[in-house]
Design a protein around this motif. Structure first.
Motif, PDB file in Angstrom:
ATOM      1  N   GLU A 142       0.883  -1.171   0.000  1.00 45.57           N
ATOM      2  CA  GLU A 142       0.000   0.000   0.000  1.00 45.57           C
ATOM      3  C   GLU A 142       0.920   1.221   0.000  1.00 45.57           C
ATOM      4  OE1 GLU A 142      -3.052   0.064   3.132  1.00 45.57           O
ATOM      5  OE2 GLU A 142      -2.543   2.178   3.423  1.00 45.57           O
ATOM      6  N   VAL A 143       0.701   2.082  -0.984  1.00 47.62           N
ATOM      7  CA  VAL A 143       1.612   3.219  -1.151  1.00 47.62           C
ATOM      8  C   VAL A 143       0.806   4.520  -1.141  1.00 47.62           C
ATOM      9  CG1 VAL A 143       3.525   4.107  -2.543  1.00 47.62           C
ATOM     10  CG2 VAL A 143       2.883   1.708  -2.776  1.00 47.62           C
ATOM     11  N   HIS A 144       1.171   5.436  -0.262  1.00 44.01           N
ATOM     12  CA  HIS A 144       0.546   6.766  -0.249  1.00 44.01           C
ATOM     13  C   HIS A 144       1.526   7.717  -0.937  1.00 44.01           C
ATOM     14  CE1 HIS A 144      -2.343   5.826   3.289  1.00 44.01           C
ATOM     15  NE2 HIS A 144      -1.920   4.714   2.748  1.00 44.01           N
ATOM     16  N   LEU A 145       0.983   8.506  -1.860  1.00 38.10           N
ATOM     17  CA  LEU A 145       1.850   9.285  -2.748  1.00 38.10           C
ATOM     18  C   LEU A 145       1.708  10.788  -2.556  1.00 38.10           C
ATOM     19  CD1 LEU A 145       1.117   7.176  -5.930  1.00 38.10           C
ATOM     20  CD2 LEU A 145       3.300   7.289  -4.712  1.00 38.10           C
ATOM     21  N   ARG A 146       2.743  11.499  -2.960  1.00 36.38           N
ATOM     22  CA  ARG A 146       2.708  12.976  -2.900  1.00 36.38           C
ATOM     23  C   ARG A 146       1.708  13.519  -3.924  1.00 36.38           C
ATOM     24  NH1 ARG A 146       7.990  14.896  -5.126  1.00 36.38           N
ATOM     25  NH2 ARG A 146       6.809  14.523  -7.034  1.00 36.38           N
ATOM     26  N   ASP A 147       1.746  12.936  -5.143  1.00 39.28           N
ATOM     27  CA  ASP A 147       0.901  13.444  -6.239  1.00 39.28           C
ATOM     28  C   ASP A 147       0.027  12.328  -6.805  1.00 39.28           C
ATOM     29  OD1 ASP A 147       2.377  15.889  -6.141  1.00 39.28           O
ATOM     30  OD2 ASP A 147       3.959  14.897  -7.323  1.00 39.28           O
TER      31      ASP A 147
ATOM     32  N   ALA B  73       9.192   7.418 -11.549  1.00 40.44           N
ATOM     33  CA  ALA B  73       7.949   7.784 -12.246  1.00 40.44           C
ATOM     34  C   ALA B  73       7.548   9.227 -11.921  1.00 40.44           C
ATOM     35  CB  ALA B  73       6.840   6.815 -11.849  1.00 40.44           C
ATOM     36  N   GLY B  74       8.435   9.981 -11.276  1.00 41.64           N
ATOM     37  CA  GLY B  74       8.195  11.410 -11.031  1.00 41.64           C
ATOM     38  C   GLY B  74       7.342  11.695  -9.813  1.00 41.64           C
ATOM     39  N   ASN B  75       7.234  10.753  -8.893  1.00 37.92           N
ATOM     40  CA  ASN B  75       6.370  10.932  -7.731  1.00 37.92           C
ATOM     41  C   ASN B  75       7.202  10.730  -6.457  1.00 37.92           C
ATOM     42  OD1 ASN B  75       3.948  11.048  -6.139  1.00 37.92           O
ATOM     43  ND2 ASN B  75       2.827  10.172  -7.866  1.00 37.92           N
ATOM     44  N   GLU B  76       6.539  10.667  -5.308  1.00 37.50           N
ATOM     45  CA  GLU B  76       7.278  10.420  -4.060  1.00 37.50           C
ATOM     46  C   GLU B  76       6.403   9.605  -3.111  1.00 37.50           C
ATOM     47  OE1 GLU B  76       9.148  12.738  -0.213  1.00 37.50           O
ATOM     48  OE2 GLU B  76       8.373  13.958  -1.866  1.00 37.50           O
ATOM     49  N   VAL B  77       7.015   8.598  -2.472  1.00 41.81           N
ATOM     50  CA  VAL B  77       6.295   7.762  -1.505  1.00 41.81           C
ATOM     51  C   VAL B  77       6.284   8.475  -0.149  1.00 41.81           C
ATOM     52  CG1 VAL B  77       6.354   5.573  -0.231  1.00 41.81           C
ATOM     53  CG2 VAL B  77       6.901   5.603  -2.679  1.00 41.81           C
TER      54      VAL B  77
END
Ligand code: URA
Length: 245
Positions: free
Chosen positions: A133-138, A203-207
Motif C-alpha cells: 500500500e503506497v501513499h503518494l505525494r501526487d 515515475a516522477g512521484n514520491e512515496v
C-alpha cells in the motif's frame, strides 16, 4: 522439557497465549488436563494434546509480525530496536526476518528459522508477488502507470552496463487517505533495495507512506496492530507449501 516450551515449539501460540490456553484447560498430558504451563514433560514418551489433537513435532518456527515504523529488519543493531526485540517473549534463537523492510516502512514481515522457505520466498528466480500500500505525494498519471506496468529504469545496471528495468508491476488505484493523498496498491515480483520508493521516484512521484500487505500467499492479519505478532496458522503454512512433520 517444560510444557510451555514444547507448545511454543509446536507453534501453538506466543508465550503469553500459551499461558492462557493452559489456564483454560485446552492442553492435556497423557489424558489429564494440564494446569501449569511450566510443568515438566517427557517429549519422547508423554502424549500431549491441544484442543484434543495430539501434537506431532515441528522442527521450525514461523511468526507473522506487523512491523511498525522505527524498527529495523535485522537480528542485531547497536542503536535501533530490531524486529527480534519485538519477539522478546519467545525463544528467538535462529529466527531471521524473511527479507527487509526499511525503517520507515511498516507491515507484513515473516520471521522464521526455516532457511529453505526464506530462500524460496526471496529467490529472484521465483518472482513471488508482494503487495504494497503506497501513499503518494501526487496523483499517479496514466504515463506513470504505463511505465511501472512495463518496467522502469531505477538506475540499476545489468552485467553489460545496460539499464536493468524492473519487472512489469501492477498498479491499482485505491482512492485517497485521510489527508487527501493518493493511495495505490503496487504489486511487484522482485525485492531490490528501496524498490518501491525508487520506482515511484523514477515515475516522477514520491512515496509518503509504505506498508507491505502480502508476500506470496501470506497476507498481513488485519487484527494485528503495529508491533504485534502471532505464529502462522496451519492453513497459512499449507498455502506456503510448508510440509509440517
Ligand atoms: N520498497 C521500498 O522502497 N522499501 C521497503 O521497505 C520495501 C520495498
Amino acid at each position: 522439557m517444560r510444557l510451555d516450551k514444547f507448545l511454543g515449539d509446536h507453534n501453538i501460540g506466543t508465550r503469553k497465549q500459551i499461558k492462557e490456553y493452559v489456564k483454560n484447560g485446552r492442553c492435556s498430558i497423557n489424558g489429564s488436563v494440564a494446569t501449569k504451563p511450566d510443568v515438566h514433560i517427557d517429549e519422547n514418551s508423554d502424549e500431549i494434546c491441544f484442543d484434543g489433537k495430539v501434537l506431532s513435532f515441528s522442527k521450525f518456527h514461523y511468526y507473522m509480525l506487523y512491523k511498525p515504523q522505527g524498527v529495523v529488519s535485522a537480528t542485531t543493531d547497536g542503536k535501533n530496536t530490531t524486529v527480534l526485540d519485538l519477539l522478546a517473549d519467545e525463544n528467538v534463537r535462529g529466527l531471521s526476518p524473511c527479507g527487509r523492510l526499511d525503517i520507515d516502512t511498516e507491515g507484513l514481515l515473516l520471521l522464521t528459522d526455516d532457511g529453505e522457505l526464506i530462500h524460496r520466498l526471496l529467490s529472484p528466480k521465483k518472482h513471488v508477488d508482494k503487495i504494497y500500500e503506497v501513499h503518494l505525494r501526487d496523483e499517479i498519471s496514466d504515463e506513470a502507470i504505463s511505465a511501472l506496468t512495463k518496467g522502469i529504469d531505477i538506475g540499476d545496471k545489468d552485467k553489460d552496463g545496460e539499464p536493468l528495468l524492473t519487472l512489469p508491476a501492477r498498479v491499482e488505484k485505491k482512492g485517497s487517505d485521510e489527508e487527501g493523498k493518493p493511495v495505490i496498491h503496487l504489486i511487484i515480483h522482485e525485492g531490490r533495495f528501496h524498490q518501491v520508493k525508487r520506482m515511484l521516484e523514477a515515475a516522477g512521484n514520491e512515496v509518503l507512506f509504505l506498508k507491505r500487505l502480502s508476500m506470496g500467499s501470506l497476507e498481513l492479519d488485519d487484527s494485528l496492530n503495529p508491533g504485534e505478532y502471532r505464529p502462522l496458522t496451519d492453513n497459512e503454512l499449507k498455502l506456503l507449501g510448508v510440509n509440517e512433520n
